[in-house]
Design an enzyme around this catalytic site. Structure first.
Site, PDB file in Angstrom:
ATOM      1  N   GLU A 158       0.978  -1.376   0.254  1.00 25.78           N
ATOM      2  CA  GLU A 158      -0.192   0.406  -0.085  1.00 25.78           C
ATOM      3  C   GLU A 158       1.022   1.050  -0.054  1.00 25.78           C
ATOM      4  O   GLU A 158       2.098   1.019   0.257  1.00 25.78           O
ATOM      5  CB  GLU A 158      -0.605  -0.028   1.487  1.00 25.78           C
ATOM      6  CG  GLU A 158      -2.138  -0.045   1.353  1.00 25.78           C
ATOM      7  CD  GLU A 158      -3.172   1.016   0.093  1.00 25.78           C
ATOM      8  OE1 GLU A 158      -2.082   1.678  -0.587  1.00 25.78           O
ATOM      9  OE2 GLU A 158      -4.219   0.821   0.307  1.00 25.78           O
ATOM     10  N   ASP A 159       0.248   2.210  -0.628  1.00 25.90           N
ATOM     11  CA  ASP A 159       1.565   3.001   0.015  1.00 25.90           C
ATOM     12  C   ASP A 159       0.920   4.310   1.303  1.00 25.90           C
ATOM     13  O   ASP A 159       2.389   4.082   1.313  1.00 25.90           O
ATOM     14  CB  ASP A 159       0.386   4.282  -1.666  1.00 25.90           C
ATOM     15  CG  ASP A 159      -1.040   4.699  -1.562  1.00 25.90           C
ATOM     16  OD1 ASP A 159      -1.673   3.873  -0.724  1.00 25.90           O
ATOM     17  OD2 ASP A 159      -1.250   4.880  -2.762  1.00 25.90           O
ATOM     18  N   LYS A 168      -0.619   7.623   8.253  1.00 24.02           N
ATOM     19  CA  LYS A 168      -0.611   8.614   8.935  1.00 24.02           C
ATOM     20  C   LYS A 168      -1.224   8.557  10.739  1.00 24.02           C
ATOM     21  O   LYS A 168      -2.851   8.084  10.350  1.00 24.02           O
ATOM     22  CB  LYS A 168      -1.097   9.603   8.564  1.00 24.02           C
ATOM     23  CG  LYS A 168      -0.959  10.164   7.425  1.00 24.02           C
ATOM     24  CD  LYS A 168      -1.593  11.297   6.950  1.00 24.02           C
ATOM     25  CE  LYS A 168      -2.024  10.964   5.729  1.00 24.02           C
ATOM     26  NZ  LYS A 168      -3.083  12.049   4.806  1.00 24.02           N
ATOM     27  N   ASP A 217      -4.025   5.781   5.999  1.00 24.25           N
ATOM     28  CA  ASP A 217      -4.703   6.901   6.779  1.00 24.25           C
ATOM     29  C   ASP A 217      -5.197   6.721   7.668  1.00 24.25           C
ATOM     30  O   ASP A 217      -5.215   6.293   8.755  1.00 24.25           O
ATOM     31  CB  ASP A 217      -5.172   7.838   5.399  1.00 24.25           C
ATOM     32  CG  ASP A 217      -5.992   9.391   5.979  1.00 24.25           C
ATOM     33  OD1 ASP A 217      -4.896   9.875   6.965  1.00 24.25           O
ATOM     34  OD2 ASP A 217      -6.810   9.882   5.143  1.00 24.25           O
TER      35      ASP A 217
HETATM   36  P1  5GP Z   1      -7.276   4.853   4.675  1.00 21.22           P
HETATM   37  O1  5GP Z   1      -8.520   4.039   4.168  1.00 21.22           O
HETATM   38  O2  5GP Z   1      -6.860   4.702   5.361  1.00 21.22           O
HETATM   39  O3  5GP Z   1      -8.336   6.738   5.042  1.00 21.22           O
HETATM   40  O4  5GP Z   1      -7.529   5.277   2.745  1.00 21.22           O
HETATM   41  C1  5GP Z   1      -6.016   4.937   2.363  1.00 21.22           C
HETATM   42  C2  5GP Z   1      -6.037   5.756   1.108  1.00 21.22           C
HETATM   43  O5  5GP Z   1      -6.423   6.638   0.821  1.00 21.22           O
HETATM   44  C3  5GP Z   1      -4.907   5.252   0.316  1.00 21.22           C
HETATM   45  O6  5GP Z   1      -4.645   4.313  -0.403  1.00 21.22           O
HETATM   46  C4  5GP Z   1      -4.401   6.632  -1.218  1.00 21.22           C
HETATM   47  O7  5GP Z   1      -4.809   6.000  -2.042  1.00 21.22           O
HETATM   48  C5  5GP Z   1      -5.650   7.629   0.126  1.00 21.22           C
HETATM   49  N1  5GP Z   1      -4.872   8.899   0.586  1.00 21.22           N
HETATM   50  C6  5GP Z   1      -4.712   8.563   2.368  1.00 21.22           C
HETATM   51  N2  5GP Z   1      -4.067   9.670   2.459  1.00 21.22           N
HETATM   52  C7  5GP Z   1      -3.364  10.374   1.223  1.00 21.22           C
HETATM   53  C8  5GP Z   1      -2.580  11.349   1.241  1.00 21.22           C
HETATM   54  O8  5GP Z   1      -2.492  11.857   2.362  1.00 21.22           O
HETATM   55  N3  5GP Z   1      -1.447  12.183  -0.398  1.00 21.22           N
HETATM   56  C9  5GP Z   1      -2.922  10.932  -0.892  1.00 21.22           C
HETATM   57  N4  5GP Z   1      -2.962  11.353  -2.532  1.00 21.22           N
HETATM   58  N5  5GP Z   1      -3.335   9.988  -1.003  1.00 21.22           N
HETATM   59  C10 5GP Z   1      -4.292   9.969   0.155  1.00 21.22           C
END
Ligand code: 5GP
Length: 176
Positions: free
Chosen positions: A99-100, A131, A103
């Site tokens: 995963e990148d 994060k 969040d």
């Molecule tokens: P989560 O489900 O953990 O909230 O979000 C995961 C996805 O949200 C990541 O795989 C990414 O695609 C996107 N994402 C979350 N934070 C960021 C950020 O700071 N920058 C970008 N470009 N994408 C984010």
């Protein structure tokens, strides 16, 4: 002139490359004697995946999944939808999700549950960025590149409205 959307650099290109090399060595040691299937989550993780995979010293394969994420906004809806599924079954395989960024953790929570139901031999997560402040779902990612503050970031695969993925570093987006 530098693009006005590109703010403070949070992880420099050489730091990224050093950390990816270290992660590659760690994963190679942990999976020694086994064959690893990397599951890359499109599109953001592609850049990380291709650098990481070239650091692996073990036999490995890759498959791709796409899930709906933020679209053009910068906050999570919490709704996860599979846009593209894996090409092949993963039953009995050693699977590492690449995963990148983690969040809220909601995307990974969904992916882990979905992939675990397909009965892989093992299932772990390697995320380039996390994060921790934003976490809503408890996620155990075995491999993490960097912890970053609560900023919306771009570069090294991460986009804002599909732009900036090609930056060699990770930067904060200005005017978040
Ligand atoms: P989560 O489900 O953990 O909230 O979000 C995961 C996805 O949200 C990541 O795989 C990414 O695609 C996107 N994402 C979350 N934070 C960021 C950020 O700071 N920058 C970008 N470009 N994408 C984010």
């Amino acid at each position: 002139m530098r693009d006005a959307e590109i703010g403070e650099i949070l992880v420099q290109a050489d730091e990224l490359q050093r950390r990816v090399r270290a992660l590659g060595a760690e994963i190679s040691a942990d999976y020694e004697g086994r064959q690893l299937l990397l599951v890359c989550v499109l599109k953001g993780a592609v850049f990380f995946l291709s650098d990481l995979m070239r650091q692996l010293q073990i036999p490995c394969e890759v498959d791709f999944m796409a899930v709906a994420s933020y679209g053009d906004s910068t906050d999570s809806s919490g709704v996860v939808r599979i846009l593209k599924d894996l090409d092949a079954p993963i039953e009995g395989r050693d699977v590492l999700i690449v995963e990148d960024i983690v969040d809220s953790g909601l995307t990974l929570k969904y992916l882990l549950r979905n992939l675990a139901a397909r009965r892989p031999a093992s299932l772990e997560v390697c995320a380039l960025l996390t994060k921790p402040e934003r976490r809503k779902a408890q996620i155990d990612a075995k491999y993490i590149g960097f912890e970053i503050p609560n900023r919306f970031v771009i570069g090294y695969g991460l986009d804002h409205a599909e732009r900036h993925r090609n930056l060699p570093f990770v930067a904060a987006l200005t005017n978040e």
